[in-house]
Each structure stands twice: as structure tokens, then as C-alpha cells.
Design an enzyme around this catalytic site. Structure first.
Site, mmCIF file in Angstrom:
data_model
loop_
_atom_site.group_PDB
_atom_site.id
_atom_site.type_symbol
_atom_site.label_atom_id
_atom_site.label_comp_id
_atom_site.label_asym_id
_atom_site.label_seq_id
_atom_site.Cartn_x
_atom_site.Cartn_y
_atom_site.Cartn_z
ATOM 1 N N SER A 135 11.395 1.586 4.259
ATOM 2 C CA SER A 135 10.970 2.806 4.951
ATOM 3 C C SER A 135 11.858 3.123 6.151
ATOM 4 O O SER A 135 12.332 2.218 6.858
ATOM 5 C CB SER A 135 9.537 2.596 5.441
ATOM 6 O OG SER A 135 9.212 3.558 6.410
ATOM 7 N N GLU A 137 10.706 4.062 8.783
ATOM 8 C CA GLU A 137 9.973 3.522 9.945
ATOM 9 C C GLU A 137 10.649 2.249 10.459
ATOM 10 O O GLU A 137 10.482 1.878 11.615
ATOM 11 C CB GLU A 137 8.533 3.179 9.546
ATOM 12 C CG GLU A 137 7.545 4.297 9.703
ATOM 13 C CD GLU A 137 7.303 4.708 11.145
ATOM 14 O OE1 GLU A 137 6.910 3.854 11.957
ATOM 15 O OE2 GLU A 137 7.502 5.886 11.458
ATOM 16 N N TYR A 159 3.181 -2.012 10.702
ATOM 17 C CA TYR A 159 3.652 -1.604 9.369
ATOM 18 C C TYR A 159 5.171 -1.747 9.282
ATOM 19 O O TYR A 159 5.707 -2.313 8.324
ATOM 20 C CB TYR A 159 3.225 -0.155 9.111
ATOM 21 C CG TYR A 159 3.912 0.513 7.944
ATOM 22 C CD1 TYR A 159 3.472 0.307 6.640
ATOM 23 C CD2 TYR A 159 5.015 1.357 8.140
ATOM 24 C CE1 TYR A 159 4.113 0.928 5.561
ATOM 25 C CE2 TYR A 159 5.647 1.980 7.070
ATOM 26 C CZ TYR A 159 5.201 1.760 5.784
ATOM 27 O OH TYR A 159 5.832 2.369 4.732
HETATM 28 P P1 NAP Z 1 0.331 5.479 -0.944
HETATM 29 O O1 NAP Z 1 0.077 6.824 -1.524
HETATM 30 O O2 NAP Z 1 -0.421 5.025 0.255
HETATM 31 O O3 NAP Z 1 0.118 4.422 -2.139
HETATM 32 C C1 NAP Z 1 0.056 3.040 -1.886
HETATM 33 C C2 NAP Z 1 -0.293 2.332 -3.180
HETATM 34 O O4 NAP Z 1 -0.376 0.920 -2.931
HETATM 35 C C3 NAP Z 1 -1.669 2.740 -3.763
HETATM 36 O O5 NAP Z 1 -1.556 2.761 -5.165
HETATM 37 C C4 NAP Z 1 -2.565 1.581 -3.340
HETATM 38 O O6 NAP Z 1 -3.669 1.384 -4.186
HETATM 39 C C5 NAP Z 1 -1.573 0.429 -3.497
HETATM 40 N N1 NAP Z 1 -1.985 -0.792 -2.807
HETATM 41 C C6 NAP Z 1 -2.394 -0.948 -1.525
HETATM 42 N N2 NAP Z 1 -2.663 -2.237 -1.271
HETATM 43 C C7 NAP Z 1 -2.416 -2.919 -2.419
HETATM 44 C C8 NAP Z 1 -2.516 -4.277 -2.787
HETATM 45 N N3 NAP Z 1 -2.925 -5.216 -1.930
HETATM 46 N N4 NAP Z 1 -2.177 -4.640 -4.061
HETATM 47 C C9 NAP Z 1 -1.779 -3.699 -4.952
HETATM 48 N N5 NAP Z 1 -1.681 -2.396 -4.668
HETATM 49 C C10 NAP Z 1 -1.986 -2.012 -3.408
HETATM 50 O O7 NAP Z 1 1.892 5.322 -0.582
HETATM 51 P P2 NAP Z 1 3.137 6.187 -1.105
HETATM 52 O O8 NAP Z 1 3.354 7.312 -0.171
HETATM 53 O O9 NAP Z 1 3.015 6.404 -2.558
HETATM 54 O O10 NAP Z 1 4.327 5.158 -0.809
HETATM 55 C C11 NAP Z 1 4.757 4.218 -1.793
HETATM 56 C C12 NAP Z 1 5.530 3.090 -1.097
HETATM 57 O O11 NAP Z 1 6.652 3.625 -0.418
HETATM 58 C C13 NAP Z 1 4.726 2.323 -0.055
HETATM 59 O O12 NAP Z 1 5.191 0.991 -0.073
HETATM 60 C C14 NAP Z 1 5.122 2.984 1.252
HETATM 61 O O13 NAP Z 1 4.946 2.090 2.318
HETATM 62 C C15 NAP Z 1 6.583 3.292 0.978
HETATM 63 N N6 NAP Z 1 7.146 4.443 1.674
HETATM 64 C C16 NAP Z 1 6.534 5.656 1.622
HETATM 65 C C17 NAP Z 1 7.131 6.741 2.234
HETATM 66 C C18 NAP Z 1 6.505 8.114 2.199
HETATM 67 O O14 NAP Z 1 6.889 8.960 3.009
HETATM 68 N N7 NAP Z 1 5.599 8.377 1.279
HETATM 69 C C19 NAP Z 1 8.359 6.588 2.916
HETATM 70 C C20 NAP Z 1 8.951 5.329 2.935
HETATM 71 C C21 NAP Z 1 8.353 4.261 2.297
HETATM 72 P P3 NAP Z 1 -5.089 2.166 -3.947
HETATM 73 O O15 NAP Z 1 -4.944 3.485 -4.673
HETATM 74 O O16 NAP Z 1 -6.063 1.235 -4.571
HETATM 75 O O17 NAP Z 1 -5.250 2.328 -2.460
HETATM 76 N N1 GDD Z 2 -1.178 10.758 10.345
HETATM 77 C C1 GDD Z 2 -1.154 11.588 11.408
HETATM 78 N N2 GDD Z 2 -2.307 12.211 11.772
HETATM 79 N N3 GDD Z 2 0.016 11.762 12.082
HETATM 80 C C2 GDD Z 2 0.010 12.612 13.122
HETATM 81 C C3 GDD Z 2 -1.143 13.305 13.531
HETATM 82 C C4 GDD Z 2 -2.358 13.080 12.835
HETATM 83 O O1 GDD Z 2 -3.405 13.627 13.136
HETATM 84 N N4 GDD Z 2 -0.816 14.095 14.586
HETATM 85 C C5 GDD Z 2 0.478 13.912 14.827
HETATM 86 N N5 GDD Z 2 0.996 13.006 13.953
HETATM 87 C C6 GDD Z 2 2.392 12.506 13.952
HETATM 88 C C7 GDD Z 2 2.502 10.992 13.982
HETATM 89 O O2 GDD Z 2 2.304 10.509 15.310
HETATM 90 C C8 GDD Z 2 3.924 10.804 13.461
HETATM 91 O O3 GDD Z 2 4.834 10.938 14.511
HETATM 92 C C9 GDD Z 2 4.100 11.971 12.492
HETATM 93 O O4 GDD Z 2 3.024 12.888 12.758
HETATM 94 C C10 GDD Z 2 4.056 11.572 11.020
HETATM 95 O O5 GDD Z 2 2.892 10.791 10.801
HETATM 96 P P1 GDD Z 2 2.435 10.398 9.312
HETATM 97 O O6 GDD Z 2 2.318 11.606 8.474
HETATM 98 O O7 GDD Z 2 1.227 9.528 9.437
HETATM 99 O O8 GDD Z 2 3.679 9.598 8.719
HETATM 100 P P2 GDD Z 2 4.549 8.417 9.345
HETATM 101 O O9 GDD Z 2 5.899 9.002 9.669
HETATM 102 O O10 GDD Z 2 3.855 7.696 10.419
HETATM 103 O O11 GDD Z 2 4.658 7.408 8.117
HETATM 104 C C11 GDD Z 2 4.949 7.880 6.807
HETATM 105 O O12 GDD Z 2 6.336 7.894 6.591
HETATM 106 C C12 GDD Z 2 6.961 6.597 6.646
HETATM 107 C C13 GDD Z 2 8.474 6.814 6.423
HETATM 108 O O13 GDD Z 2 9.084 7.147 7.627
HETATM 109 C C14 GDD Z 2 4.224 6.969 5.828
HETATM 110 O O14 GDD Z 2 4.332 7.491 4.535
HETATM 111 C C15 GDD Z 2 4.842 5.572 5.818
HETATM 112 O O15 GDD Z 2 4.268 4.800 4.764
HETATM 113 C C16 GDD Z 2 6.363 5.726 5.570
HETATM 114 O O16 GDD Z 2 6.983 4.466 5.550
#
Ligand code: NAP
Ligand code: GDD
Length: 346
Positions: A135, A137, A159
């Protein structure tokens, strides 16, 4: 013979898009899902096939990345060619409330899977390629902008620390055991299937519901933070492309553009012809003890080597999400009307 892929986190946003992509490419797709007291398969329901029909299939297996024996059993049963580790407690704010659990799932979960794949490869001699979901992050309080594969990690949340651990375990499995593992360093990616508590979906859902009179206020945290937001459908393609290369390596995947939460609000509320300032309030509970102020990625390496480039830009992404949430809100509004009628009749 079709290739076999195993996807952890298949019920999540990315898991659902990746499963679609792999099925379209003719893979036999297996997903690990957690047992839950309610259904968690909404995002992949449309991918089920009648088991009696020929063609690529999706099969689900109960499991958890915290259960190494279960993972080993699944891997030895299905004999995957490719493994995608997407499972995570993926909410950054929540990781401050559940730091140990988040570290277990994100860091130790990844290690459990890497070890299970390594043992399977050693016991059978079969090559297995692994994708580890890293990520942006991990860059955290980065000193440089944009961030690329050479930018040092300075994580700012439980995280992010756990993702850094998983990243280096993956690199170490590549270097120490010659395992074919790629880390994707993906910047934020969104879609109509994004979890409702991430800021983008929280905003698009609220804009839609407010425009239909289903909601009157939206509470948010820091509106100044900037993120590089892309479309999840584009990003899962980069995951797949990484595993198709002969050499395992790590790649940043990003659009190269960053926008503030305020800019996202402008764009989303403009789609429903409202001014967000009339509805948005701040609530300190959505602030993080340590914030990541700006993430913007340089995906030059992925563009050159995979090659990969995103198709969906910022405005198109926001509109896509608002339109999908409008459709859901209209259904909800229709349901509300039915409920009201039933209440009157009752
Ligand atoms: P998500 O929608 O939160 O999905 C997470 C998945 O992990 C869900 O299927 C969840 O199952 C499963 N899970 C959670 N705990 C588990 C466990 N202990 N064993 C097996 N499965 C488990 O996340 P996403 O946005 O698809 O992201 C996919 C991956 O990419 C994650 O690793 C996330 O950290 C990473 N990532 C995401 C982003 C982004 O912007 N989306 C960016 C960078 C990296 P349930 O449905 O049962 O909760
Ligand atoms: N969730 C959330 N809720 N975020 C908020 C809010 C709120 O009410 N208000 C402001 N924010 C700001 C957060 O402080 C952060 O700076 C930004 O919006 C994005 O927050 P999220 O959408 O929760 O995403 P994230 O950037 O913290 O994390 C996501 O992206 C990562 C990759 O950079 C997640 O998908 C992580 O799993 C992923 O790794």
C-alpha cells in the site's frame, strides 16, 4: 489446461474485480472467505456459475489468513499457479483501535501464506507466483512527492506498519528462497464496490442519499488530506500483469494525480447539483492520531515494464460512484415508501 488462481480477500472490493478479470481470462478461480453469521458475498454473487455448466469457475473455500493449517490444506487441494494475497483489515483509522489484530491479519497473515506457498513449492517442485497487496500508506510521512519504488517507507499507522512488515517478508522470500513474489505498492483505488466507510464512498453515498432526501448531514474528519485516487478495475489488471513477467519485482501503481477530500466533495456534490458546504460537518472521531497528508504516486516503472496505465481518471471515477449510489438510493427511497405504506396499513 486453464491456470489456477487462489485469491484471499475475494469478498472485498479488489477481490471481486480480480476474480472477474481472472475468470474472463479463463482461469479456474478459488477464493478464501471467512465464515460469517451473515452473507459477505454480495460483491461476487454475479460471478457464480452453475456447477453443471462447462467453463471457468469460481469456487469458494472457508478459511482465514490467521489459520495456517487451513491455508496449507487449500493450497495442496487446488494446486494454484498464482496466489493473490488481498486479505486485510484494510481500514487505516480502525487500525488505531485494533492495532494487534490488524498486525496479525496484515503482517502475520501474509507470512502464513508465504510459508504455506514455499512449503508447497518445495514439496511438489511446482512454481507458484505470489502477489502481495502492498500500500501507498507504507510511504506515510514521505519526504518526497511523488513517491516511487525507491522512496523510503515512513509508516504512520498500525496498518501501514503491518503492511511494511508484509512487504519485507515478501522481499525476503524472494531473496532467501527464490520464491516468485511481487509486491504491488498500490495507491488508493475506489469503485462503486468500495467499502462504505472509506472517504470516497462515504461521500458519494451521502451525496446521492441527501439529493433524494434520505439523509440530511455528513460527518467527516480531515478535509485537507490529499490522495491519488484511481479506479479499482484498472488496478487489479496491474496485479495480474505483475505476475505474468518472468522476473518477480515490486511496482508502484498510481494515477500520478492527487486531489484533496474537499476536491472530491466538490466533484461528487456537483454531480447532484448541491453544495456540500450546506451538509458537511466535522467530527473529531474521524481524525487519525497521525495523518498522512499527501500521497501521489509515480508509476513510471509499471508503465514501462508491465506495461500498465490507468483508463479511468478522477472526474469519471467520482461520477461513476455517484451514479451507482444514486441507483441504490432510488431503490432505498422506493423501499422507504413501501415501508411507510405498510406502517399506515398496519
Ligand atoms: P477490502 O474491501 O477491505 O477487502 C478486504 C478483504 O479481506 C475482505 O474480503 C475481507 O473479508 C478479507 N479479510 C479480512 N480479514 C481476513 C482474514 N483474517 N482472513 C481472510 N480474509 C480476510 O479491501 P480492498 O480495498 O479490496 O483491498 C484489498 C487489499 O489491497 C487489502 O490488503 C488492502 O489492504 C490493500 N490495498 C488496498 C488499497 C485500496 O485503495 N483499496 C490500496 C492499497 C492496498 P470480509 O469480507 O469477510 O471482511
Ligand atoms: N475513512 C474516512 N472517513 N476518511 C476520512 C474521513 C472520514 O470520515 N474524513 C476525512 N478522511 C480522510 C482520511 O483522514 C484520509 O486522509 C483520507 O480521507 C482517505 O481516507 P480513507 O478513504 O479511509 O483511505 P486511506 O487513504 O486511509 O486508506 C485507503 O488507501 C490505502 C492506500 O493508500 C485504504 O484502502 C487502505 O487499505 C489502503 O492501503
Amino acid at each position: 489446461m486453464s491456470k489456477v488462481a487462489l485469491v484471499t480477500g475475494i469478498t472485498g472490493q479488489d477481490g471481486s474485480y480480480l476474480a472477474e478479470l481472472l475468470l474472463a481470462k479463463g482461469y479456474q478461480v478459488h477464493g478464501v472467505m471467512r465464515r460469517s453469521s451473515t452473507f459477505t458475498t454480495d460483491r461476487i454473487e454475479h460471478l457464480y456459475h452453475d456447477v453443471h455448466e462447462p467453463g471457468p469457475k469460481l469456487e469458494l473455500h472457508y478459511g482465514d489468513v490467521l489459520d495456517p493449517l487451513g491455508l496449507r490444506q487449500i493450497i495442496s487441494d487446488i494446486k494454484p499457479d498464482e496466489v493473490y494475497n488481498l486479505a486485510a483489515q484494510s481500514h487505516v483509522r480502525t487500525s488505531f483501535d485494533t492495532p494487534v489484530y490488524t498486525a496479525e491479519v496484515v503482517a502475520i497473515g501474509a507470512l502464513n501464506l508465504l510459508e504455506a506457498v514455499r512449503d508447497f513449492r518445495d514439496a511438489t517442485g511446482r512454481e507458484v507466483r505470489v502477489y502481495q497487496a502492498g500500500s501507498s500508506e507504507m510511504f506515510g510521512n514521505a519526504l518526497e512527492l511523488p513517491q516511487n519504488e525507491k522512496t523510503p517507507f515512513r509508516p504512520r499507522s498500525p496498518y501501514a506498519c503491518a503492511k511494511v512488515h508484509a512487504f519485507w517478508q515478501a522481499v525476503n522470500h524472494r531473496e532467501a528462497y527464490d520464491l516468485h513474489v511481487c509486491n504491488g505498492i498500490l495507491f488508493n483505488h475506489e469503485s462503486p464496490r468500495r467499502g462504505e466507510t472509506f472517504v470516497t464512498r462515504k461521500i458519494t453515498r451521502a451525496a446521492a442519499r441527501i439529493s433524494l432526501g434520505l439523509q440530511s448531514r455528513l460527518f467527516l474528519g480531515n478535509l485537507e488530506a490529499k490522495r491519488d485516487w484511481g479506479f479499482a478495475g484498472d488496478y487489479v489488471e496491474a496485479m495480474w500483469l505483475m505476475l505474468q513477467r518472468g522476473v518477480a519485482d515490486d511496482y508502484v501503481v498510481a494515477t500520478g494525480e492527487s486531489h484533496s477530500v474537499e476536491e472530491f466533495l466538490d466533484e461528487a456534490f456537483a454531480c447532484v447539483e448541491l453544495n456540500w458546504r450546506d451538509f458537511v460537518k466535522t467530527d473529531a472521531k474521524y481524525l487519525r492520531p497521525t495523518e498522512v497528508h499527501e500521497l501521489r504516486g509515480d508509476a513510471g516503472k509499471a508503465r514501462a515494464e508491465l506495461p500498465w496505465r490507468p483508463e479511468v481518471g478522477f472526474k469519471k471515477l467520482v461520477r461513476m460512484m455517484v451514479e451507482s449510489d444514486l441507483l441504490a438510493a432510488k431503490k432505498e427511497a422506493a423501499g422507504v415508501e413501501v415501508d411507510k405504506l405498510e406502517a399506515i396499513a398496519g
